[in-house]
Design a protein around this motif. Structure first.
Motif, PDB file in Angstrom:
ATOM      1  N   ALA A  63       0.742  -1.204  -0.092  1.00 60.47           N
ATOM      2  CA  ALA A  63       0.012  -0.039  -0.023  1.00 60.47           C
ATOM      3  C   ALA A  63       1.252   1.105  -0.152  1.00 60.47           C
ATOM      4  CB  ALA A  63      -0.981  -0.103   1.215  1.00 60.47           C
ATOM      5  N   PRO A  64       0.655   2.016  -1.009  1.00 60.38           N
ATOM      6  CA  PRO A  64       1.752   3.041  -1.052  1.00 60.38           C
ATOM      7  C   PRO A  64       1.967   4.206   0.082  1.00 60.38           C
ATOM      8  CG  PRO A  64       0.530   2.932  -3.190  1.00 60.38           C
ATOM      9  CD  PRO A  64      -0.166   1.950  -2.133  1.00 60.38           C
ATOM     10  N   PRO A  65       1.311   4.307   1.241  1.00 61.15           N
ATOM     11  CA  PRO A  65       1.440   5.317   2.108  1.00 61.15           C
ATOM     12  C   PRO A  65       2.873   5.708   2.656  1.00 61.15           C
ATOM     13  CG  PRO A  65      -0.624   4.257   2.529  1.00 61.15           C
ATOM     14  CD  PRO A  65       0.015   3.564   1.496  1.00 61.15           C
ATOM     15  N   ARG A  66       3.544   4.504   2.482  1.00 62.73           N
ATOM     16  CA  ARG A  66       4.849   4.267   2.888  1.00 62.73           C
ATOM     17  C   ARG A  66       5.801   3.813   1.582  1.00 62.73           C
ATOM     18  NH1 ARG A  66       5.973   1.178   8.200  1.00 62.73           N
ATOM     19  NH2 ARG A  66       8.168   1.838   7.485  1.00 62.73           N
ATOM     20  N   TRP A  67       7.052   4.542   1.372  1.00 62.05           N
ATOM     21  CA  TRP A  67       7.749   4.132   0.315  1.00 62.05           C
ATOM     22  C   TRP A  67       8.180   2.702  -0.035  1.00 62.05           C
ATOM     23  CZ3 TRP A  67      12.525   2.238   0.396  1.00 62.05           C
ATOM     24  CH2 TRP A  67      13.296   2.367   1.508  1.00 62.05           C
ATOM     25  N   GLN A  68       8.194   1.954   1.258  1.00 64.61           N
ATOM     26  CA  GLN A  68       8.484   0.377   1.300  1.00 64.61           C
ATOM     27  C   GLN A  68       7.202  -0.266   0.537  1.00 64.61           C
ATOM     28  OE1 GLN A  68       8.767   2.222   3.993  1.00 64.61           O
ATOM     29  NE2 GLN A  68      10.391   1.752   5.137  1.00 64.61           N
ATOM     30  N   GLY A  69       6.215   0.316   1.093  1.00 62.50           N
ATOM     31  CA  GLY A  69       5.065  -0.481   0.328  1.00 62.50           C
ATOM     32  C   GLY A  69       4.603  -0.226  -1.187  1.00 62.50           C
ATOM     33  N   ALA A  70       5.024   1.179  -1.711  1.00 64.70           N
ATOM     34  CA  ALA A  70       5.156   1.655  -3.093  1.00 64.70           C
ATOM     35  C   ALA A  70       6.309   0.526  -3.641  1.00 64.70           C
ATOM     36  CB  ALA A  70       5.513   2.942  -3.284  1.00 64.70           C
ATOM     37  N   LEU A  71       7.350   0.397  -3.190  1.00 64.03           N
ATOM     38  CA  LEU A  71       8.432  -0.474  -3.774  1.00 64.03           C
ATOM     39  C   LEU A  71       7.950  -1.826  -4.010  1.00 64.03           C
ATOM     40  CD1 LEU A  71      11.592   1.136  -2.424  1.00 64.03           C
ATOM     41  CD2 LEU A  71      10.810   1.278  -4.645  1.00 64.03           C
ATOM     42  N   LEU A  72       7.224  -2.140  -2.907  1.00 60.61           N
ATOM     43  CA  LEU A  72       6.687  -3.649  -3.096  1.00 60.61           C
ATOM     44  C   LEU A  72       5.774  -3.776  -4.031  1.00 60.61           C
ATOM     45  CD1 LEU A  72       7.067  -6.451  -1.718  1.00 60.61           C
ATOM     46  CD2 LEU A  72       5.332  -5.722   0.004  1.00 60.61           C
ATOM     47  N   VAL A  73       4.942  -2.990  -4.392  1.00 61.91           N
ATOM     48  CA  VAL A  73       3.940  -2.868  -5.327  1.00 61.91           C
ATOM     49  C   VAL A  73       4.441  -3.048  -6.748  1.00 61.91           C
ATOM     50  CG1 VAL A  73       2.000  -1.545  -6.691  1.00 61.91           C
ATOM     51  CG2 VAL A  73       2.014  -1.668  -4.089  1.00 61.91           C
ATOM     52  N   VAL A  74       5.700  -2.014  -6.914  1.00 60.81           N
ATOM     53  CA  VAL A  74       6.406  -2.265  -8.112  1.00 60.81           C
ATOM     54  C   VAL A  74       7.004  -3.587  -8.429  1.00 60.81           C
ATOM     55  CG1 VAL A  74       8.222  -1.269  -9.365  1.00 60.81           C
ATOM     56  CG2 VAL A  74       6.642   0.367  -8.029  1.00 60.81           C
ATOM     57  N   ALA A  75       7.389  -4.151  -7.082  1.00 68.71           N
ATOM     58  CA  ALA A  75       8.379  -5.383  -7.228  1.00 68.71           C
ATOM     59  C   ALA A  75       7.249  -6.512  -7.915  1.00 68.71           C
ATOM     60  CB  ALA A  75       8.996  -5.742  -6.101  1.00 68.71           C
ATOM     61  N   MET A  76       6.148  -6.394  -7.082  1.00 68.67           N
ATOM     62  CA  MET A  76       5.049  -7.446  -7.687  1.00 68.67           C
ATOM     63  C   MET A  76       4.780  -7.206  -9.068  1.00 68.67           C
ATOM     64  SD  MET A  76       2.877  -7.600  -4.131  1.00 68.67           S
ATOM     65  CE  MET A  76       1.493  -8.012  -4.875  1.00 68.67           C
ATOM     66  N   THR A  77       4.657  -5.957  -9.570  1.00 68.32           N
ATOM     67  CA  THR A  77       3.957  -5.929 -10.603  1.00 68.32           C
ATOM     68  C   THR A  77       5.187  -6.319 -11.609  1.00 68.32           C
ATOM     69  OG1 THR A  77       2.721  -3.998 -10.125  1.00 68.32           O
ATOM     70  CG2 THR A  77       3.419  -4.177 -12.423  1.00 68.32           C
ATOM     71  N   ILE A  78       6.323  -6.099 -11.664  1.00 65.31           N
ATOM     72  CA  ILE A  78       7.387  -6.346 -12.511  1.00 65.31           C
ATOM     73  C   ILE A  78       7.597  -7.953 -12.366  1.00 65.31           C
ATOM     74  CG2 ILE A  78      10.092  -6.627 -12.578  1.00 65.31           C
ATOM     75  CD1 ILE A  78       9.896  -3.443 -11.807  1.00 65.31           C
ATOM     76  N   GLY A  79       7.351  -8.755 -11.299  1.00 65.43           N
ATOM     77  CA  GLY A  79       7.415  -9.954 -11.152  1.00 65.43           C
ATOM     78  C   GLY A  79       6.315 -10.670 -11.912  1.00 65.43           C
ATOM     79  N   PHE A  80       5.176 -10.129 -11.793  1.00 61.63           N
ATOM     80  CA  PHE A  80       3.884 -10.588 -12.577  1.00 61.63           C
ATOM     81  C   PHE A  80       4.217 -10.447 -13.904  1.00 61.63           C
ATOM     82  CE2 PHE A  80      -0.142 -10.245 -14.738  1.00 61.63           C
ATOM     83  CZ  PHE A  80      -0.870 -11.249 -14.419  1.00 61.63           C
ATOM     84  N   LEU A  81       4.713  -9.319 -14.412  1.00 62.34           N
ATOM     85  CA  LEU A  81       5.121  -9.141 -15.880  1.00 62.34           C
ATOM     86  C   LEU A  81       5.928 -10.227 -16.355  1.00 62.34           C
ATOM     87  CD1 LEU A  81       4.922  -5.373 -16.301  1.00 62.34           C
ATOM     88  CD2 LEU A  81       2.950  -7.119 -16.789  1.00 62.34           C
ATOM     89  N   LEU A  82       7.084 -10.318 -15.607  1.00 65.32           N
ATOM     90  CA  LEU A  82       8.198 -11.141 -16.024  1.00 65.32           C
ATOM     91  C   LEU A  82       7.729 -12.802 -15.803  1.00 65.32           C
ATOM     92  CD1 LEU A  82      11.351  -9.882 -14.067  1.00 65.32           C
ATOM     93  CD2 LEU A  82      10.808  -9.787 -16.615  1.00 65.32           C
TER      94      LEU A  82
END
Length: 52
Positions: free
Chosen positions: A27-46
């Motif tokens: 969940a994007p309220p913290r930067w760690q959460g936002a990075l986790l969303v990005v990592a999950m999206t990249i992992g899904f796409l790969l």
């Protein structure tokens, strides 16, 4: 169907990992959460590219 199951398993593993490591859920309220969303999206796409 197998791609759906792989996505579900990945989501569950991320949720368990977040809980065990005391990380915020993706969940994007913290930067760690936002990075986790990005990592999950990249992992899904790969994973999608590698599976088919």
């Amino acid at each position: 169907m197998s791609l759906f199951l792989a996505g579900l398993a990945t989501a569950l593993l991320v949720g368990v990992g977040c809980r065990l490591l005391d990380l915020p859920l993706p969940a994007p309220p913290r930067w760690q959460g936002a990075l986790l969303v990005v990592a999950m999206t990249i992992g899904f796409l790969l994973g999608s590219r590698l599976a088919g």
